[in-house]
Scaffold this motif. Structure first.
Motif, PDB file in Angstrom:
ATOM      1  N   VAL A 123       0.836  -1.196   0.000  1.00  0.00           N
ATOM      2  CA  VAL A 123       0.000   0.000   0.000  1.00  0.00           C
ATOM      3  C   VAL A 123       0.875   1.252   0.000  1.00  0.00           C
ATOM      4  O   VAL A 123       1.817   1.366   0.791  1.00  0.00           O
ATOM      5  CB  VAL A 123      -0.939   0.004   1.221  1.00  0.00           C
ATOM      6  CG1 VAL A 123      -1.691   1.328   1.315  1.00  0.00           C
ATOM      7  CG2 VAL A 123      -1.920  -1.158   1.120  1.00  0.00           C
ATOM      8  N   GLN A 124       0.571   2.165  -0.890  1.00  0.00           N
ATOM      9  CA  GLN A 124       1.273   3.443  -0.961  1.00  0.00           C
ATOM     10  C   GLN A 124       0.260   4.578  -0.945  1.00  0.00           C
ATOM     11  O   GLN A 124      -0.811   4.480  -1.541  1.00  0.00           O
ATOM     12  CB  GLN A 124       2.114   3.545  -2.232  1.00  0.00           C
ATOM     13  CG  GLN A 124       3.299   2.603  -2.280  1.00  0.00           C
ATOM     14  CD  GLN A 124       4.197   2.900  -3.465  1.00  0.00           C
ATOM     15  OE1 GLN A 124       4.066   3.938  -4.107  1.00  0.00           O
ATOM     16  NE2 GLN A 124       5.102   1.985  -3.749  1.00  0.00           N
ATOM     17  N   CYS A 125       0.622   5.661  -0.249  1.00  0.00           N
ATOM     18  CA  CYS A 125      -0.165   6.889  -0.261  1.00  0.00           C
ATOM     19  C   CYS A 125       0.463   7.876  -1.242  1.00  0.00           C
ATOM     20  O   CYS A 125       1.646   7.739  -1.594  1.00  0.00           O
ATOM     21  CB  CYS A 125      -0.202   7.512   1.140  1.00  0.00           C
ATOM     22  SG  CYS A 125      -1.213   6.582   2.325  1.00  0.00           S
ATOM     23  N   GLU A 140       8.525   6.200   6.952  1.00  0.00           N
ATOM     24  CA  GLU A 140       8.620   5.199   5.885  1.00  0.00           C
ATOM     25  C   GLU A 140       8.259   5.796   4.525  1.00  0.00           C
ATOM     26  O   GLU A 140       7.599   5.150   3.711  1.00  0.00           O
ATOM     27  CB  GLU A 140       7.668   4.033   6.179  1.00  0.00           C
ATOM     28  CG  GLU A 140       7.824   3.395   7.536  1.00  0.00           C
ATOM     29  CD  GLU A 140       9.114   2.628   7.684  1.00  0.00           C
ATOM     30  OE1 GLU A 140       9.708   2.305   6.635  1.00  0.00           O
ATOM     31  OE2 GLU A 140       9.524   2.360   8.813  1.00  0.00           O
ATOM     32  N   GLU A 141       8.652   7.026   4.286  1.00  0.00           N
ATOM     33  CA  GLU A 141       8.292   7.721   3.059  1.00  0.00           C
ATOM     34  C   GLU A 141       6.775   7.735   2.896  1.00  0.00           C
ATOM     35  O   GLU A 141       6.077   8.302   3.714  1.00  0.00           O
ATOM     36  CB  GLU A 141       9.011   7.094   1.857  1.00  0.00           C
ATOM     37  CG  GLU A 141      10.536   7.215   1.947  1.00  0.00           C
ATOM     38  CD  GLU A 141      11.232   6.672   0.728  1.00  0.00           C
ATOM     39  OE1 GLU A 141      10.551   6.254  -0.226  1.00  0.00           O
ATOM     40  OE2 GLU A 141      12.481   6.649   0.726  1.00  0.00           O
ATOM     41  N   ASN A 142       6.236   7.076   1.849  1.00  0.00           N
ATOM     42  CA  ASN A 142       4.791   7.150   1.611  1.00  0.00           C
ATOM     43  C   ASN A 142       4.133   5.776   1.614  1.00  0.00           C
ATOM     44  O   ASN A 142       3.090   5.577   0.999  1.00  0.00           O
ATOM     45  CB  ASN A 142       4.511   7.842   0.271  1.00  0.00           C
ATOM     46  CG  ASN A 142       5.028   7.049  -0.908  1.00  0.00           C
ATOM     47  OD1 ASN A 142       6.099   6.440  -0.827  1.00  0.00           O
ATOM     48  ND2 ASN A 142       4.297   7.045  -2.016  1.00  0.00           N
ATOM     49  N   HIS A 175      -3.571   1.117  -2.713  1.00  0.00           N
ATOM     50  CA  HIS A 175      -3.760   2.556  -2.604  1.00  0.00           C
ATOM     51  C   HIS A 175      -4.106   2.913  -1.153  1.00  0.00           C
ATOM     52  O   HIS A 175      -4.978   2.293  -0.548  1.00  0.00           O
ATOM     53  CB  HIS A 175      -4.861   3.045  -3.545  1.00  0.00           C
ATOM     54  CG  HIS A 175      -4.480   2.993  -4.980  1.00  0.00           C
ATOM     55  ND1 HIS A 175      -3.714   3.958  -5.587  1.00  0.00           N
ATOM     56  CD2 HIS A 175      -4.747   2.067  -5.942  1.00  0.00           C
ATOM     57  CE1 HIS A 175      -3.515   3.638  -6.859  1.00  0.00           C
ATOM     58  NE2 HIS A 175      -4.141   2.495  -7.098  1.00  0.00           N
ATOM     59  N   GLY A 176      -3.423   3.907  -0.633  1.00  0.00           N
ATOM     60  CA  GLY A 176      -3.679   4.355   0.727  1.00  0.00           C
ATOM     61  C   GLY A 176      -4.052   5.823   0.761  1.00  0.00           C
ATOM     62  O   GLY A 176      -3.987   6.529  -0.251  1.00  0.00           O
TER      63      GLY A 176
END
Length: 301
Positions: A123-125, A140-142, A175-176
């Motif tokens: 999952v990435q924002c 943790e970055e994104n 997707h976050g």
């Protein structure tokens, strides 16, 4: 014979130095509770010559996370990675959405295992940008569970939340969303001079901010300057909604009229100071003394 031995030793030393110069550098930690804790409490390690991979290992048991990073022999690391897809917990041994999971990732360049599970889809924002006139720190970055802290430079105030976290939106795969929108850094709000009134009080609609109207009450009922029973911070002809925005770094605001006070007149507007001295010796006499006192009282009044 002696020269051949020196040459042989030189060749061995040179080979070892060459191997060391090409040795892989990996992050190393053991059973840390998060990836950021692993980086903070772990260390960089130069791997042995037969360790051609950096490995990340993530375990989650009933939701409790453990992160381990190490140098690994290349084939052994590849074999561990292949186990991710094997049946164990439903549906596979490595399932990042499950409270029980065991995942391993391998990579083969310096510091490549800094991120949590760089080999898997996770999952990435949307990527955040640091606010103008400020900065941010992200754990943790994104990626999922990353926390970002926001700060402003000196002379600026944070408007919005100082912290946000990347969480799963549970709608689209990988997707976050951030729990809070990114804040902005604004210059300190310009304020009018703080009001203090002897023998009276101010009652203001919005403190000493732009557009605030302050009403004056005097215990004696006498206000100077006359008819100055209310004053406004900023230009009274411009509605507060249209006052210049603080981000324009205006000089300190001013009240629209001279600050009033609760006396007949107050400095620097008083015309003069008076000091009356009365002669009270016996030579004046009682009747004259009463006349003198009456005169002095009428002057003061």
């Amino acid at each position: 014979m002696h020269s051949k031995m020196k040459l042989f030793l030189f060749a061995i030393i040179s080979a070892n130095l060459l191997l060391l110069s090409k040795a892989l550098n990996c992050w190393v930690c053991e059973n840390e509770g998060s990836n950021s804790a692993c980086i903070s409490n772990g260390q960089l390690k130069q791997c042995l010559s037969n360790e051609g991979a950096c490995q990340n290992e993530m375990r989650r048991n009933d939701g409790r996370l453990q992160i381990t990073k190490r140098c690994k022999q290349t084939l052994a690391c590849d074999n561990n990675f292949d186990q991710n897809e094997r049946a164990a917990w439903f549906p596979t041994q490595c399932n990042i959405d499950s409270p029980n999971t065991h995942c391993k990732c391998c990579c083969n360049f310096d510091l490549c295992n800094k991120r949590q599970l760089q080999c898997l889809e996770y999952v990435q924002c949307p990527r955040l940008a640091a606010p103008d006139n400020g900065w941010m720190d992200c754990s943790e970055e994104n990626i999922l569970d990353s926390t970002c802290q926001f700060h402003c430079d000196q002379g600026y105030t944070l408007e919005g939340s100082s912290q946000t976290q990347c969480v799963d939106d549970h709608v689209d795969d990988n997707h976050g969303v951030w729990t809070q929108p990114a804040p902005v850094c604004l210059p300190h709000e310009p304020l009018c001079e703080h009001l203090v009134l002897d023998k009276g009080s101010f009652h203001c609609t919005n403190g000493n901010r732009i557009g605030s109207v302050c009403y004056v009450t005097c215990s004696s009922g006498q206000i100077y300057p006359p008819n100055s029973n209310n004053i406004t911070c900023g230009d009274p002809l411009i509605p507060p909604a249209f006052q210049p925005h603080p981000r324009w770094s205006l000089p300190p605001e001013r009240w629209n009229v001279t600050r009033p006070c609760c006396v007949d007149q107050c400095p620097p507007h008083a015309h003069m100071d008076a000091c009356i001295v009365l002669d009270s010796t016996n030579s004046v006499g009682g009747s004259n003394w009463e006349i003198m006192k009456d005169f002095a009282i009428r002057m003061i009044q």
